[in-house]
Design an enzyme around this catalytic site. Structure first.
Site, PDB file in Angstrom:
ATOM      1  N   SER A 142       0.752  -1.155   0.040  1.00 38.46           N
ATOM      2  CA  SER A 142      -0.141  -0.079  -0.157  1.00 38.46           C
ATOM      3  C   SER A 142       0.790   1.418  -0.027  1.00 38.46           C
ATOM      4  O   SER A 142       1.933   1.223   0.551  1.00 38.46           O
ATOM      5  CB  SER A 142      -0.709   0.189   1.075  1.00 38.46           C
ATOM      6  OG  SER A 142      -1.661   1.253   1.215  1.00 38.46           O
ATOM      7  N   TYR A 156      -1.556  -0.500  10.108  1.00 40.67           N
ATOM      8  CA  TYR A 156      -1.808  -0.893   8.817  1.00 40.67           C
ATOM      9  C   TYR A 156      -0.553  -0.574   7.847  1.00 40.67           C
ATOM     10  O   TYR A 156      -0.121  -1.515   6.996  1.00 40.67           O
ATOM     11  CB  TYR A 156      -3.043  -0.356   8.384  1.00 40.67           C
ATOM     12  CG  TYR A 156      -3.043  -0.694   7.138  1.00 40.67           C
ATOM     13  CD1 TYR A 156      -3.655  -1.880   6.402  1.00 40.67           C
ATOM     14  CD2 TYR A 156      -3.061   0.228   5.903  1.00 40.67           C
ATOM     15  CE1 TYR A 156      -3.984  -2.528   4.881  1.00 40.67           C
ATOM     16  CE2 TYR A 156      -3.347  -0.224   4.386  1.00 40.67           C
ATOM     17  CZ  TYR A 156      -3.529  -1.310   4.281  1.00 40.67           C
ATOM     18  OH  TYR A 156      -3.987  -1.620   2.785  1.00 40.67           O
TER      19      TYR A 156
END
Length: 247
Positions: A142, A156
């Protein structure tokens, strides 16, 4: 030879889009993995079959190593072929600041996003070696890995940093075996993951901030993944590809 694409987290988002588009990219068989969303996975499998490929539905909690091992034991019963892995299953914590990242939240997101992804890659490698048909892996990172996701979900982001480091090391280990390992780094993508993290309006707020002026789609991520898995990317390994609209 009958190629086999394994997609974890294929019930929605980028995983579902990649599985759906696999048939167009020469994959004749697709493993559709899901954690809890059986309905979404069944819809993905139906789309895979409508595109002319064969779908195999597998459930496994990727936070549990034994569940991953059992799933790959079942996959090993299929006819051997070249393997493509889309190591995609992942979760986000509820949005919040760093002070909100309790040990319980951090543990949960790392168990799935890091420990689970490591074991999926390891089991896939063992199967590739057993079948001796070669293959390639694409891990899903990501843009959060390099942006940090301050005030959103730093935990995350940290899991995706771990995924990128794993990608680099594993790619170097396996290059001599002809197994390529890459990752994509999606940016602001129109999927349900934002709502799952408690920020359903995130794209409404910042979706126009990338230089391209819009969020991306799961299908645009899938195109990048399927290219990296294909022989068209035969000289590409140890690479992390931004799919971020320039962000």
């Amino acid at each position: 030879m009958s190629d086999l694409l394994i997609v974890t987290g294929a019930s929605a988002g980028i995983g579902a889009a990649t599985a759906r588009m696999a048939g167009f990219n020469g994959w004749s068989r697709v493993v559709v993995h899901y954690g809890s969303d059986k309905t979404g996975a069944e819809e993905t499998a139906a789309m895979v079959e409508s595109m002319g490929a064969q779908a195999y539905l597998f459930q496994a909690d990727v936070s549990k190593p034994k569940a991953i091992e059992k799933m790959f034991a079942k996959i090993a019963e299929l006819k051997p072929g070249r393997i493509g892995l889309v190591n995609n299953a992942g979760v986000v914590s509820p949005t919040g600041t760093f002070a909100d990242r309790t040990p319980e939240l951090v543990k949960k997101v790392f168990e799935i996003n890091v420990f689970g992804a490591f074991e999926v890659a390891r089991q896939c490698l063992l199967l590739m070696r057993d079948w001796e048909k070669g293959g390639a892996m694409v891990n899903i990172s990501s843009a959060a890995a390099r942006l940090g996701s301050a005030n959103m979900y730093v935990d995350y982001a940290a899991t995706k940093g771990a995924i990128e480091t794993m990608t680099l090391g594993l790619a170097e280990e396996l290059a001599a075996e002809g197994i390529r390992v890459n990752a994509i780094r999606p940016g602001l993508i129109e999927t349900a993951i934002h709502a799952k993290g408690g920020a359903p309006d995130r794209l409404d707020k910042i979706g126009t901030t990338p230089p391209m002026g819009r969020p991306g789609t799961a299908e645009e991520c899938a195109e990048a993944i399927l290219w990296l898995l294909s022989e068209r990317a035969s000289y590409v390994t140890r690479t992390i590809l931004d799919v971020t609209g320039g962000r």
